[in-house]
Write an enzyme that holds these catalytic residues in place. Structure first.
Site, PDB file in Angstrom:
ATOM      1  N   GLU A   1       0.815  -1.211   0.000  1.00  0.00           N
ATOM      2  CA  GLU A   1       0.000   0.000   0.000  1.00  0.00           C
ATOM      3  C   GLU A   1       0.854   1.270   0.000  1.00  0.00           C
ATOM      4  OE1 GLU A   1      -3.534  -0.455   2.723  1.00  0.00           O
ATOM      5  OE2 GLU A   1      -2.568  -2.381   3.104  1.00  0.00           O
TER       6      GLU A   1
ATOM      7  N   SER B   1      -6.832  -2.247   2.010  1.00  0.00           N
ATOM      8  CA  SER B   1      -6.972  -1.714   0.649  1.00  0.00           C
ATOM      9  C   SER B   1      -7.236  -2.795  -0.390  1.00  0.00           C
ATOM     10  CB  SER B   1      -5.726  -0.905   0.251  1.00  0.00           C
ATOM     11  OG  SER B   1      -5.573   0.204   1.095  1.00  0.00           O
TER      12      SER B   1
ATOM     13  N   SER C   1     -10.925   9.207  -0.775  1.00  0.00           N
ATOM     14  CA  SER C   1     -11.114   8.410   0.435  1.00  0.00           C
ATOM     15  C   SER C   1     -12.439   8.685   1.122  1.00  0.00           C
ATOM     16  CB  SER C   1      -9.976   8.671   1.425  1.00  0.00           C
ATOM     17  OG  SER C   1      -8.756   8.225   0.906  1.00  0.00           O
TER      18      SER C   1
END
Length: 359
Positions: A16, A192, A327
């Site tokens: 990530e 994620s 996000s």
């Protein structure tokens, strides 16, 4: 008024890494420069801590999530645990960077979100944004988190857990009998959607097993839940509050890494989610309960499935959710009345408050 010195810590060795760079870019651009002095601390993929003066010297292709990259730096950093006024030294000069008032970690995934980073900062006696060692570790481990949440009376998806030593004993037929198809295969300790596969056939199953084991020593195989994907943000220490929930409508088979961070058309976010008031209230209450069960502090995002018969099933907890422009966490607070810059201020204040209590 003297500015607080805030260290933005980002990058890291996990898959990530690029997400972390995007989060750092967004926070750096939004943070109140009149209130805070910012230190940019980028961790490269080899684990080296580097110091940067600004985004231009720090990030390459910073407007392209596919190509964003941490630049090399001729300045690295050494941490002196326990030293109050000279915690960080610049290398190779050895010059002190002075006292860091708070660290804002944006290192997603392994070694950043799993308690490792939090333990280092706790040992060094430095305030930091987000949950502590215990909450970070148990929330990151999907297997352990499920057990704790279930024990507290919160619904979670049925799943089976396997370690690498058990790999040769994993049988598609037996797993299918218990969980049905389709099913999801996930590394136990990643976020994620890294390493996640949605599978139906025997061939896909074993490919998914091999893929997940590329990222972790432990994996979970989980039943597929038919329902709406709902997310809720939680903010606070001892008396946390929860945001209005949001909904994810994916264009793909599931909310993948690309849909979250790369493909702007990969998912549609409905914020706030269109739900009855009684359901909204239940989501908010259960988000706070999950937050407390796992001993979280500062922030977390709680992800749910809402089934057709209105049952709420917790999918996972994210203790350092993304802060990119796409996000969900900051977007949820924006519709709930807390703007991005104010959210950053609140998180920093919560970190300092928590640290003062724990000393």
């Amino acid at each position: 008024m003297m500015k607080l010195k805030v260290g933005l810590l980002f990058g890291g060795k996990s898959p990530e890494h690029q997400v972390s760079l995007q989060s750092a870019k967004s926070v750096f651009e939004a943070i109140d420069k009149d209130k805070y002095e910012i230190l940019l601390i980028g961790i490269d993929k080899e684990g080296k801590w580097n110091l940067y003066d600004n985004l231009d010297t720090c990030l390459l292709n910073n407007n392209n999530p596919n190509l964003i990259e941490l630049k090399k730096s001729d300045k690295s950093i050494a941490l002196v645990p326990g030293e109050l006024s000279n915690q960080f030294l610049e290398l190779p000069s050895g010059a002190s960077l002075g006292k860091i008032d708070v660290i804002f970690p944006l290192v997603h995934g392994g070694l950043g979100e799993d308690g490792s980073m939090q333990g280092l900062l706790r040992f060094a006696n430095i305030p930091f944004v987000g949950p502590g060692v215990l909450a970070s570790a148990v929330s990151m481990d999907k297997d352990v988190a499920k057990r704790l949440l279930s024990d507290a009376g919160l619904r979670v998806a049925h799943s089976l857990t396997f370690t690498r030593k058990m790999k040769d004993t994993i049988a598609f037929k037996k797993v299918k009998k218990k969980l049905g198809t389709p099913m999801f295969i996930k590394p136990a300790n990643h976020g994620s959607s890294v390493g996640v596969s949605k599978v139906e056939s025997k061939e896909e199953f074993y490919q998914g097993i091999n893929h997940a084991f590329c990222y972790d020593q432990k994996i979970i195989v989980e039943e597929a839940i038919v329902g709406r994907e709902i997310e809720c943000a939680v903010l606070g220490n001892d008396e946390p509050i929860s945001s209005l929930p949001g909904e994810i409508l994916t264009q793909n088979t599931f909310y993948s890494y690309d849909a979250k961070y790369i493909d702007e058309k990969g998912a549609q976010l409905t914020i706030p989610a269109v739900l009855e008031d009684i359901v909204i209230q239940e989501i908010k209450e259960k988000a706070i309960k999950a937050f407390k069960v796992l001993h979280c502090e500062g922030l977390a995002r709680i992800d749910f499935f809402l089934t057709q018969n209105q049952k709420l099933i917790i999918n996972e907890i994210n203790t350092l959710p993304g802060f990119t422009k796409q996000s969900m966490y900051p977007k949820l607070w924006e519709v709930s009345g807390i703007q991005y810059k104010e959210l950053i201020n609140t998180l920093i204040s919560l970190a300092i408050e928590r640290h003062q209590i724990s000393i």
